[in-house]
Design a protein around this motif. Structure first.
Motif, PDB file in Angstrom:
ATOM      1  N   GLY A 163       1.827   9.357  -6.244  1.00 16.23           N
ATOM      2  CA  GLY A 163       2.089  10.741  -5.901  1.00 16.23           C
ATOM      3  C   GLY A 163       1.412  11.220  -4.640  1.00 16.23           C
ATOM      4  N   LYS A 164       1.063  10.308  -3.747  1.00 15.97           N
ATOM      5  CA  LYS A 164       0.386  10.694  -2.507  1.00 15.97           C
ATOM      6  C   LYS A 164       1.394  10.951  -1.392  1.00 15.97           C
ATOM      7  CE  LYS A 164      -3.741   7.928  -3.536  1.00 15.97           C
ATOM      8  NZ  LYS A 164      -4.621   6.818  -3.066  1.00 15.97           N
ATOM      9  N   LYS A 198       0.834  -1.202   0.000  1.00 21.28           N
ATOM     10  CA  LYS A 198       0.000   0.000   0.000  1.00 21.28           C
ATOM     11  C   LYS A 198       0.869   1.252   0.000  1.00 21.28           C
ATOM     12  CE  LYS A 198      -3.912   2.114   2.429  1.00 21.28           C
ATOM     13  NZ  LYS A 198      -4.852   1.979   3.573  1.00 21.28           N
ATOM     14  N   LEU A 199       1.950   1.223   0.747  1.00 18.23           N
ATOM     15  CA  LEU A 199       2.874   2.347   0.796  1.00 18.23           C
ATOM     16  C   LEU A 199       3.540   2.561  -0.563  1.00 18.23           C
ATOM     17  CD1 LEU A 199       3.718   4.258   3.087  1.00 18.23           C
ATOM     18  CD2 LEU A 199       5.680   2.793   3.494  1.00 18.23           C
ATOM     19  N   LEU A 200       3.907   1.459  -1.232  1.00 16.62           N
ATOM     20  CA  LEU A 200       4.487   1.561  -2.566  1.00 16.62           C
ATOM     21  C   LEU A 200       3.499   2.199  -3.546  1.00 16.62           C
ATOM     22  CD1 LEU A 200       6.195  -1.955  -2.788  1.00 16.62           C
ATOM     23  CD2 LEU A 200       7.353   0.244  -2.569  1.00 16.62           C
ATOM     24  N   GLN A 229       3.221   8.970 -10.707  1.00 17.45           N
ATOM     25  CA  GLN A 229       3.257  10.321 -10.154  1.00 17.45           C
ATOM     26  C   GLN A 229       4.249  10.407  -8.997  1.00 17.45           C
ATOM     27  OE1 GLN A 229       1.383  12.785 -11.614  1.00 17.45           O
ATOM     28  NE2 GLN A 229       0.950  11.151 -13.098  1.00 17.45           N
ATOM     29  N   ALA A 230       5.289   9.548  -9.039  1.00 19.50           N
ATOM     30  CA  ALA A 230       6.233   9.478  -7.916  1.00 19.50           C
ATOM     31  C   ALA A 230       6.901  10.824  -7.643  1.00 19.50           C
ATOM     32  CB  ALA A 230       7.294   8.414  -8.181  1.00 19.50           C
ATOM     33  N   SER A 231       7.022  11.666  -8.676  1.00 27.30           N
ATOM     34  CA  SER A 231       7.663  12.968  -8.478  1.00 27.30           C
ATOM     35  C   SER A 231       6.855  13.869  -7.565  1.00 27.30           C
ATOM     36  CB  SER A 231       7.869  13.660  -9.826  1.00 27.30           C
ATOM     37  OG  SER A 231       6.623  13.863 -10.472  1.00 27.30           O
ATOM     38  N   GLU A 232       5.549  13.567  -7.406  1.00 27.87           N
ATOM     39  CA  GLU A 232       4.700  14.379  -6.545  1.00 27.87           C
ATOM     40  C   GLU A 232       4.540  13.783  -5.149  1.00 27.87           C
ATOM     41  OE1 GLU A 232       1.006  15.213  -8.451  1.00 27.87           O
ATOM     42  OE2 GLU A 232       1.944  15.667 -10.384  1.00 27.87           O
TER      43      GLU A 232
END
Length: 662
Positions: free
Chosen positions: A626-627, A618-620, A655-658
């Motif tokens: 992006g959360k 879930k964390l991944l 959206q990992a950058s966010e």
């Protein structure tokens, strides 16, 4: 042909599995016992209750609370400490080893007989009584894997107090939350614990938790360890000084339905759920499971490589082995690096372990460092009769690796913090069955396991759905959520009235074998197609270069979700990572099909996991979508989060950058 049985209303119904259980057929012993437990639960559990000593034997075996949930042995009285310790001393087992303690991180070992453990528990119970602890009071225990942790737990049980063990090393905020919820009269802690490469002082963590908690206990007891000294202040007491001044305490009879412990598990609201376990049903169920599931007899050695802070540690390090009259092995170490990948094999040989229980992730770590089992070849483990794995799904590649490596049954079994003992297993003490990779085999007698579709109808064979348990739940399962009965009902009972919702998805095959595919929130929806990430992980894990993997679904504007694989190569892998990624993508498309839209794989060196070995999927997903995300208290290696986040950023994934750490 399906075998027909009568249900509780006297109607003829088809057995939910396609297994022939007529007398004289294969598996008839299992079927007879399972049928008896499901159709005549009161008679079945009345017989099992005779396995433990009662102060007042129960006459009312099964009753229901005001919400209609089962309560077992309601008019019986007993004491869990007496059943696990005093009873065996009185029965002539006093000089047998109750506990072996092995600590490669400190170089220390100890042996405690049943008599020695009983005497230490009685004295420490007297010390707690001197601090005002009485029946029904709560005690929070913040301790590492040392024998005194068991002493503290049994001392609480001896007095009828309710213990709540918090994994040593949890952050101050998480400890404070649990202290506020349980409202303990006393907090017990060690001066520190040991990881592979560092010593963690516990006292500063406890002090900070107490400073921020709205609840203040009357006293704090500190066990001083040689590796780190804790400065004692106002309200602090030295463990040994208290014991030296104490008088032994007798066992206090409690009702079977009185709480034995509170164990906190994560909740979707952010507030942990305090799972409550009762005394009588817990003792009866665990004693039964040691015989039926694990095939253990009194005097034999059982090894569970878990931590006392988790339910596995509560059930199968602390309580079940001693209720059965076995010897429990307490291990302060890791699967690898304490000092090497042969640690488990050394323990099995040295202590003549008959049955061993750990998490699949432990063996994935071992396989990564020792894929050919060279460390195993250095040890004689002929004493071992069965290997049990649980905590997360045993992926088929790891299953086959272990099956090829060992000459004993490799048993995937399934259960939860909430149930406290196995729901499904290959029953070594009743009728051992052939195994199937990926399956937990069959439901344990007492658990009426069914698979339902989204409309609440029973799913056909090989069709995935929500795995549920029909009420009444058997003894030993959670009696509720501490101080929150509505949350108990909403979290577990409301989705399918009359059934306990496990939160896991799975299916029965045509032979009646149960397959648990993972949490239902690990099912992803790709363009309207519901796909199991567990199936994709199975394909990735079968590649000879892959040591461990996780598949998550990330948001996609067009298809809803898309799968992404994260893989850890074996230490021996020296090939090209880009080529490996391409091979894995092709493999998933070959085995599952283009419908999976599996097009992205990241090679990483580590994955974020809990201390019990579960990958924090879930964390991944939160990072990839992006959360905002935080470092959970249960995480084993906080730096693994930064590592995976950076890997996603490098590949411009989702959206990992966010995503932002909060």
């Amino acid at each position: 042909m399906l075998y027909s049985v009568n249900n509780r209303e006297g109607e003829v119904m088809l057995h939910p599995w396609g297994l022939d259980c007529r007398p004289g057929t294969a598996m008839s012993s299992y079927r007879n016992e399972y049928h008896h437990a499901i159709e005549h639960p009161e008679a079945f559990w009345a017989e099992q209750a005779k396995r433990i000593p009662w102060t007042t034997p129960p006459r009312t075996i099964l009753d229901y609370d005001n919400q209609g949930h089962a309560r077992w042995f309601v008019d019986g009285e007993m004491n869990t400490c007496h059943a696990a310790l005093d009873h065996h001393v009185e029965s002539g087992r006093g000089e047998q080893a109750a506990v072996f303690w092995d600590s490669p991180v400190t170089g220390a070992k100890r042996r405690l007989s049943y008599r020695e453990l009983r005497d230490q528990v009685a004295l420490f119970a007297g010390a707690l009584a001197g601090l005002g602890v009485t029946k029904g009071d709560r005690v929070v225990i913040y301790m590492p894997m040392v024998p005194e942790t068991l002493v503290a737990m049994y001392a609480c049980a001896r007095l009828g107090a309710v213990h709540s063990v918090v994994f040593g090393g949890f952050a101050p905020h998480e400890l404070a939350v649990r202290i506020e919820d349980a409202e303990p009269k006393v907090v017990i802690a060690a001066s520190g614990g040991v990881e592979v490469d560092r010593v963690i002082p516990y006292k500063p963590i406890v002090d900070e938790a107490l400073r921020t908690s709205r609840h203040r206990p009357d006293a704090t007891v500190i066990l001083q360890r040689d590796l780190v000294h804790a400065e004692l202040g106002e309200g602090n007491h030295d463990w040994q000084a208290l014991v030296d001044a104490a008088e032994p305490a007798a066992c206090v009879p409690v009702k079977a339905t009185d709480p034995l412990y509170i164990l906190y598990t994560s909740g979707t609201t952010g507030k942990p759920k305090g799972v409550v376990r009762d005394n009588g049903g817990h003792a009866v169920a665990l004693h039964y499971s040691m015989d039926t599931v694990y095939g253990m007899a009194p005097g034999e050695v059982f090894f569970s490589a878990s931590d006392v802070g988790w339910v596995v540690g509560h059930s199968y390090i602390v309580y079940a082995p001693l209720l059965r009259g076995c010897t429990t092995l307490v291990y302060e170490g890791k699967p690898v690096r304490t000092p090497n990948a042969g640690g488990f094999w050394r323990l099995i040989e040295e202590y003549q372990v008959k049955a061993f229980f750990t998490a699949p992730t432990a063996f994935r770590a071992i396989k990564k460092e020792d894929p050919d089992g060279e460390w195993l070849a250095k040890h004689d483990i002929s004493c071992l009769k069965a290997l049990f794995l649980a905590g997360e799904r045993l992926d088929p590649p790891t299953f086959h690796w272990l099956e090829d490596l060992l000459a004993v049954p490799v048993i995937d079994h399934w259960w939860q913090t909430e149930t406290g003992w196995p729901i499904a297993a290959n029953l070594q003490g009743l009728e051992a069955m052939s195994t199937k990779a990926g399956s937990a085999t069959v439901p344990v007698p007492g658990f009426d396991v069914q698979v339902l579709d989204r409309d609440g109808k029973r799913a056909e064979a090989n069709v995935q759905g929500s795995v549920v348990i029909r009420e009444p739940m058997p003894p030993g399962c959670l009696a509720g959520i501490w101080h929150d009965p509505q949350r108990f009902h909403a979290a577990y009972m409301a989705a399918f009235p009359g059934y306990y919702l496990t939160g896991d998805g799975g299916y029965f095959d045509e032979d009646g074998y149960l397959f648990i595919m993972g949490r239902t929130d690990d099912v992803i929806n790709v363009a309207g197609h519901r796909l199991s990430t567990g199936e994709m992980e199975e394909v990735l894990g079968a590649h000879p270069a892959v040591a461990e993997c996780a598949v998550i679904g990330i948001h996609d504007a067009l298809k809803g979700q898309l799968p992404v694989g994260l893989v850890i190569p074996k230490d021996s892998f020296s090939g090209d990572e880009v080529a490996l990624e391409e091979e894995l993508i092709a493999l998933v498309r070959e085995k599952i099909g283009a419908i999976a839209c599996f097009k992205q794989v990241l090679v990483v060196s580590r994955l974020p996991k809990t201390r019990s070995g579960k990958i924090l999927r879930k964390l991944l997903r939160h990072i990839a979508d992006g959360k905002e995300y935080g470092v959970p208290s249960t995480i084993d290696d906080p730096t693994s989060l930064e590592h995976v986040h950076n890997a996603m950023l490098e590949r411009d994934l989702g959206q990992a950058s966010e995503a932002r750490l909060v």
